[in-house]
Design an enzyme around this catalytic site. Structure first.
Site, PDB file in Angstrom:
ATOM      1  N   LYS A 444       0.842  -1.199   0.000  1.00 38.84           N
ATOM      2  CA  LYS A 444       0.000   0.000   0.000  1.00 38.84           C
ATOM      3  C   LYS A 444       0.873   1.243   0.000  1.00 38.84           C
ATOM      4  CE  LYS A 444      -0.188  -0.175   5.026  1.00 38.84           C
ATOM      5  NZ  LYS A 444      -0.932  -0.646   6.191  1.00 38.84           N
ATOM      6  N   ARG A 542     -10.851   1.433  14.877  1.00 37.39           N
ATOM      7  CA  ARG A 542     -10.765   2.206  13.641  1.00 37.39           C
ATOM      8  C   ARG A 542     -11.870   1.670  12.743  1.00 37.39           C
ATOM      9  NH1 ARG A 542      -5.011   2.220  10.533  1.00 37.39           N
ATOM     10  NH2 ARG A 542      -5.566   0.044  10.198  1.00 37.39           N
ATOM     11  N   TYR A 668      15.785  31.859   2.646  1.00 42.03           N
ATOM     12  CA  TYR A 668      14.633  32.682   2.990  1.00 42.03           C
ATOM     13  C   TYR A 668      14.673  33.176   4.438  1.00 42.03           C
ATOM     14  CZ  TYR A 668      11.924  31.423  -1.178  1.00 42.03           C
ATOM     15  OH  TYR A 668      11.463  31.274  -2.447  1.00 42.03           O
TER      16      TYR A 668
HETATM   17  C1  PLP Z   1      -0.175  -1.413   7.072  1.00 39.54           C
HETATM   18  C2  PLP Z   1      -0.754  -2.568   7.680  1.00 39.54           C
HETATM   19  C3  PLP Z   1       0.035  -3.645   8.123  1.00 39.54           C
HETATM   20  C4  PLP Z   1       1.541  -3.614   8.128  1.00 39.54           C
HETATM   21  O1  PLP Z   1       2.007  -2.963   9.269  1.00 39.54           O
HETATM   22  P1  PLP Z   1       3.582  -2.842   9.550  1.00 39.54           P
HETATM   23  O2  PLP Z   1       3.683  -2.212  10.866  1.00 39.54           O
HETATM   24  O3  PLP Z   1       4.112  -1.992   8.465  1.00 39.54           O
HETATM   25  O4  PLP Z   1       4.099  -4.214   9.508  1.00 39.54           O
HETATM   26  C5  PLP Z   1      -0.590  -4.775   8.587  1.00 39.54           C
HETATM   27  N1  PLP Z   1      -1.943  -4.853   8.634  1.00 39.54           N
HETATM   28  C6  PLP Z   1      -2.736  -3.831   8.246  1.00 39.54           C
HETATM   29  C7  PLP Z   1      -4.201  -3.984   8.339  1.00 39.54           C
HETATM   30  C8  PLP Z   1      -2.180  -2.675   7.756  1.00 39.54           C
HETATM   31  O5  PLP Z   1      -2.975  -1.660   7.358  1.00 39.54           O
END
Ligand code: PLP
Length: 773
Positions: A444, A542, A668
């Site tokens: 993702k 969540r 700046y």
């Molecule tokens: C992003 C995510 C993970 C991975 O988490 P990490 O801490 O990067 O290993 C696992 N499960 C879900 C549902 C996520 O959204």
């Protein structure tokens, strides 16, 4: 072997089919199959047995840095006098070593093999296969990341490779290595080289760096000699000294050493993938020009070109110094190119041109006497939508070719080391309690900023069970690019169901509203049994069904056949920290109960998963059927923010250097106050690229030629300024924002955030460049 676990099968016998002269036979028809319980172990045992057949000197090289360079340089230094078999590229792993050793043949007079380990206890197997008679320990690195004791432990493990060596070569000035060698009580003779201690067997009396070469004087067996190498960096000098010791031990005459050292060639360690003009992809391999490396590069090319619609093109120069006759060599090259299905060959050089007729198996062929003729020919304008492998011996100067073909953009790039990512994958795979536990890899947010396609492609090649993206569009992009692995959509929008059905993207479902809408959409399309992944809320609060909604969920699922639960999962709140362990255990318990309730209502297996990266490591008992690997894949351990294998390097180029008087300000709002006359460099990266503005005004630094260059003044949108007063550098030199020697966690700590945020903030305009070690 393996207690009679070997079974042999011959494909032809099994079929009972006799090949007729005209029938098209595949290589499989003539293959014997060995069926074993553990293919890796069997492969290693085969290599061990094969190694036994050769009573020749074998050099084993281990260490943290420089293994491949020392191996290749030794090849350059020693090959004129003997036939050498060596590891291809950096084949130094549990699989790479047996494949390397397997190449030993009757002609071999010397073997040179690398051994690399990622975990304690791995060296034993490598030692049994390599059985080195000469050991070289190269630099032990990583001092900035790990404490001395773990380094020492690593060093001791590495030294086990040398237990039965006749001689061991190492840097006698490195205290860590010297201590470890002393502690490990090797029986071997030692050639420790030293720049400080004249009593050491190989005394380096003087090292003088010139503009573009280094002069090295040494004393060995009471003889003084001198040589030059065409490099000036410390790592190259150290590598050359290790090579020197090995050459001296093998009784190479001093004048030959001097002559060959002066001609050492740099080793490009990797296959670089770059974007080319006209929708081409370039693979740059100026590594070395022998058949083995050509074969590997072609394999890489083929895998990259599976992306739809791209033809395969090879630009190949004469292959020099292979010791084979021109005819034999190019017959083999032609076979190789044909077998890899190359569509277009562009040959450069007198020799390959003279063998043009041999390449009839390749549909399109062009030959040029030299690189100049190629560049002038105008042929580059005809290259369109092709994956182009550029492979040339150094004298052909193919840098000019890749420069011509490369799409020029912003000089700021994110380099992504695919090999390191695979090493991280294996690191976490090795933590699975049961080998059959499945793995979802999180790609993702453009693979945590590393770029979805190349990452997904590499993960697919390594057979991960699932990829997970956030939204449907990310998934459809991967499908269009040719990714066939199962894909989960973590945040399915109500408007994207059609995309999911069309591209077979499996949505996460977290409430009844979403579930009902999905079922309705699927029924409308006449779809049945579309896989979904049910999310339970066990404490994150969540998204997700609460555990007391499960009976209703079961009823709803059973009342239809449009969708079917493929997996059920939940997400940890604080699995990375002991502070939350009590809460994490509660989550596991709740998940165990809820997921079981769901499973019991269905006769098919529903995969259960709750572990993220930290969970895999800290709660191995909760790995269930599947785990979800995220940040660990990208090299950061969420437990202590340490770097496992660094994957991404953000780097840029110095545009301009100016001397600024001590009383002036930089940038700046006059925020960059100087305290002395300073050299200020401007680099083309700003907050629009993802360089957080809070790092400015001296709060953080980047690395220029390995030295810290603090950000001066406010970081601008596209540019920022750094202080290089104390650094020997020029315009055009590289500045590393984060990478191997400046962990991304240094930046996230400075910003009071997590590495995830820094990684995913790198904007799209920063070009991603992929390479494979
Ligand atoms: C992003 C995510 C993970 C991975 O988490 P990490 O801490 O990067 O290993 C696992 N499960 C879900 C549902 C996520 O959204």
């Amino acid at each position: 072997m393996e207690n009679g676990e070997w079974k042999m099968e011959n494909a032809m016998q099994q079929d009972g089919a006799q090949p007729t002269p005209n029938s098209r036979l595949s290589i499989l028809d003539f293959s014997n199959f060995l069926i074993v319980a553990n293919p890796l172990k069997a492969l290693q045992k085969l290599a061990e047995a094969h190694r036994e057949n050769f009573k020749i000197p074998v050099i084993g090289i281990t260490g943290s840095n420089g293994k491949t360079i020392v191996k290749e340089w030794l090849h350059q230094l020693l090959s004129p006098d003997r036939c050498i078999v060596r590891s291809p590229r950096s084949y130094n792993s549990q699989i790479g070593v047996p494949l390397s050793v397997w190449q030993l043949n009757e002609e071999a007079e010397l073997g040179i093999f690398e051994a690399g380990i990622s975990e304690m206890g791995e060296m034993g197997a490598l030692k049994r296969m390599i059985k080195p008679t000469i050991g070289i320990l190269t630099n032990i690195g990583g001092a900035h990341q790990e404490n001395f004791f773990s380094l020492q432990e690593k060093c001791m493990e590495k030294l086990t490779l040398f237990k039965d060596c006749d001689v061991v070569i190492y840097n006698g000035d490195n205290e860590l290595i010297s201590n470890c060698v002393a502690k490990s009580m090797l029986t071997a003779r030692e050639i420790a080289w030293s720049c400080k201690d004249i009593e050491r067997p190989l005394y380096i009396s003087k090292v003088t760096k010139k503009e573009d070469h280094t002069v090295i004087a040494y004393r060995y067996l009471d003889m003084d000699n001198i040589f030059c190498i065409p490099f000036i960096d410390d790592a190259s000098i150290e590598n050359a000294l290790n090579c020197l010791a090995a050459c001296l031990y093998l009784m190479t005459p001093a004048d030959q050493i001097t002559e060959r050292m002066a001609r050492l060639e740099p080793i490009a360690m990797r296959l670089e993938v770059k974007e080319g003009k006209n929708n081409c992809i370039l693979i740059n391999d100026s590594y070395n020009s022998d058949l083995a490396s050509l074969d590997i590069a072609l394999d890489f090319l083929v895998r990259r070109s599976e992306k739809k619609g791209l033809k395969r093109t090879l630009i190949l120069s004469d292959i020099l110094e292979t010791g084979q006759s021109t005819a034999t060599l190019y017959r083999r090259v032609a076979q190789l190119i044909k077998s890899r299905g190359i569509n277009k060959l562009i040959g450069v050089g007198a020799e390959i041109s003279s063998c043009a007729a041999r390449f009839e198996g390749t549909p399109e062929r062009y030959f040029f006497p030299d690189t100049d003729a190629l560049l002038r020919s105008g042929i580059f304008k005809t290259l369109h939508s092709e994956v182009i492998l550029i492979k040339g011996s150094r004298v052909f100067n193919f840098d000019l070719v890749s420069e011509e073909l490369e799409l020029k953009v912003h000089e700021t790039i994110l380099e992504v080391n695919l090999g390191a990512m695979v090493a991280n994958l294996n690191h976490y795979r090795s933590m699975l309690r049961h080998p059959e536990t499945k793995m979802i890899c999180m790609v993702k947010a453009a693979a945590y900023g590393a770029g979805s396609y190349e990452i997904a492609k590499t993960l697919q090649e390594h057979h991960v069970d699932y990829l997970a993206v956030a939204v449907a569009d990310e998934g459809s992009e991967l499908r269009k690019a040719g990714i066939t692995s199962s894909i989960i959509i973590m945040d399915p929008e109500l408007t994207s169901f059609k995309t999911m059905f069309d591209y077979k993207l499996e949505p996460e479902v977290y409430n009844f509203h979403l579930l009902d809408a999905l079922i309705k959409a699927a029924e409308k399309e006449g779809i049945t049994n579309f896989p979904i992944h049910v999310k339970l809320d066990t404490g994150m609060h969540r998204l997700g069904f609460s555990v007391d909604e499960i009976p209703l969920l079961i009823r709803r699922l059973k009342s239809q056949n449009a969708v079917i639960p493929r997996s059920v999962f939940s997400h940890f709140v604080g699995s990375d920290s002991a502070q939350f362990d009590f809460f994490t255990r509660q989550q596991i318990e709740l998940f165990e109960k809820g997921s079981q309730e769901l499973q019991e209502a269905f006769s098919h297996k529903i995969l259960r998963h709750i572990c993220n990266t930290a969970g895999i490591e800290r709660f191995p008992g909760a790995q269930f059927d599947m785990v979800r690997l995220g940040i660990g894949l990208y090299g950061v351990s969420p437990i202590d923010n340490s770097i496992i294998n660094n994957v991404s390097t953000l780097k840029t180029t110095i545009l301009q250097i100016r001397d600024v008087p001590g009383e002036d300000t930089v940038g700046y709002s006059r925020m960059g106050h100087l305290t002395r006359p300073s050299r200020i460099a401007a680099i083309p990266i700003g907050y629009a690229d993802g360089l957080n503005r809070h790092l400015g005004r001296g709060n953080a630094y980047c690395l220029v030629n390995g030295k810290k260059a603090p950000y001066v003044g406010n970081i601008c949108m596209d540019v920022c300024m750094i202080d290089v007063t104390d650094i020997d550098c020029r315009e055009g030199d590289k500045a590393v924002i984060f990478g191997d020697d400046l962990p991304i966690t240094t930046l996230s700590d400075k910003l009071g955030t997590i590495p995830y945020e820094v990684l995913t903030s790198i904007s799209n305009r920063v070009k991603r460049v992929y390479y494979q070690d």
